[in-house]
Scaffold this active site. Structure first.
Site, PDB file in Angstrom:
ATOM      1  N   ASP A  56      26.720  91.732  46.926  1.00 31.67           N
ATOM      2  CA  ASP A  56      27.776  90.878  47.482  1.00 31.67           C
ATOM      3  C   ASP A  56      27.091  89.648  48.072  1.00 31.67           C
ATOM      4  O   ASP A  56      26.241  89.772  48.962  1.00 31.67           O
ATOM      5  CB  ASP A  56      28.564  91.625  48.551  1.00 31.67           C
ATOM      6  CG  ASP A  56      29.900  90.946  48.848  1.00 31.67           C
ATOM      7  OD1 ASP A  56      29.846  89.812  49.359  1.00 31.67           O
ATOM      8  OD2 ASP A  56      30.960  91.515  48.576  1.00 31.67           O
ATOM      9  N   GLU A 103      32.599  87.211  44.201  1.00 30.91           N
ATOM     10  CA  GLU A 103      31.148  87.063  44.328  1.00 30.91           C
ATOM     11  C   GLU A 103      30.431  88.406  44.304  1.00 30.91           C
ATOM     12  O   GLU A 103      29.296  88.535  44.756  1.00 30.91           O
ATOM     13  CB  GLU A 103      30.804  86.315  45.618  1.00 30.91           C
ATOM     14  CG  GLU A 103      31.083  87.061  46.909  1.00 30.91           C
ATOM     15  CD  GLU A 103      32.487  86.889  47.435  1.00 30.91           C
ATOM     16  OE1 GLU A 103      32.675  87.061  48.645  1.00 30.91           O
ATOM     17  OE2 GLU A 103      33.408  86.593  46.634  1.00 30.91           O
TER      18      GLU A 103
END
Length: 301
Positions: free
Chosen positions: A175, A219
């Site tokens: 992440d 993301e």
């Protein structure tokens, strides 16, 4: 024949020659015809492959009407033959029940239960169309990684395999740190650049052919590592974390601050599905973020 017609014919011949050359190294394959897996290709690269409902099979197909080990394919000088393995409902080749090993010919249709599989021999240019369609269906357009849908299918399958065989299996979840802030400060084009560049950094720093590397959403990226234990996957995750941290992400002459918080989990007691394995890796990501970001943690009970 007019000059224009001659040019068209020449272009067609050139395109066919190019397709034949591109297909030369493609292995034989089974193509699913119809149903929810329509268009899926299974490459035939082993001397012997078993097809059936069991996760042990080289081609596992968990559908009603299919036996655990339904039929097998054996490599021959000409290509492959098909042999029923005493399945309950039988194996059919072009609508005729198979009673003995039978050599496959281009375009043959193998049926078992509600599944139909078309045989494409080695080097068949027809498969190029299906390769393209499958690639488009399974990959993320921005990063060229696999997409979430494809990843989830593979995740469930690999967990089932580990249940049956006991082989190790690990999952890495990435992440990006402060990605929203990066978008706000530098713009969404810069954010897209970072996602594409990050995917390339990860791809070139240790992703193996057997690994499944996907963009899970936004993301967040994932790497599924078959036959890899928690110690090995932790070391891989740390190497990838360092690769991201030390890479120069340059956009419009600005060096962008890019790091990742990473979580790792493995198949063990308490994991009964792909969702379980993912939740554990995701929990480890939060631990990395709470610990200050730009670090790797693995799931602990």
């Amino acid at each position: 024949m007019s000059d224009d017609a001659t040019l068209v014919l020449t272009d067609i011949k050139a395109a066919l020659a190019s397709a034949n050359k591109e297909a030369e190294d493609k292995p034989a394959a089974l193509l699913v015809v119809g149903g929810e897996l329509n268009g899926t290709l299974f490459d035939l690269t082993e001397q012997e492959l078993t097809v059936g409902r069991s996760a042990k099979c080289e081609i596992p197909l968990e559908f009603n009407g299919i036996s655990r080990e339904h039929f097998k394919l054996n490599a021959t000088e000409e290509g492959y033959n098909v042999e029923d393995l005493g399945s309950r409902n039988g194996t059919f080749l072009n609508n005729s029940k198979i009673e003995a090993p039978t050599e496959l010919q281009k375009g043959d249709i193998i049926k078992m239960g509600a599944i139909a599989l078309k045989y494409l021999p080695k080097g068949d240019p027809e498969r190029l169309t299906y390769d393209k369609l499958q690639l488009e269906a399974n990959t993320d357009g921005l990063t060229s990684c696999y997409n979430k849908s494809y990843f989830n299918k593979k995740l469930d399958l690999e967990v089932k395999k580990s249940k049956v065989t006991g082989t190790p299996l690990s999952l890495i979840v990435f992440d990006l740190d402060h990605f929203k802030k990066l978008n706000d400060n530098y713009g969404h084009d810069a954010g897209d650049y970072v996602l594409k560049e990050l995917a390339e950094v990860i791809r070139t720093n240790g992703i193996r052919e057997t690994d499944i590397f996907a963009r899970y959403g936004g993301e967040e990226f994932v790497v599924l590592l078959p036959k890899t234990n928690i110690k090995q996957s932790y070391e891989i995750a740390e190497r990838l974390r360092k690769a991201v941290e030390t890479h120069d992400f340059i956009y419009d002459d600005n060096k962008l601050p890019v790091t990742a918080s990473i979580g790792v989990s493995d198949y063990r007691q308490g994991v009964s599905s792909g969702t379980d394995l993912f939740k554990r890796a995701d929990a480890a990501v939060y631990k990395s973020k709470e610990g200050g970001r730009n670090q790797v943690n693995f799931y602990r009970d």
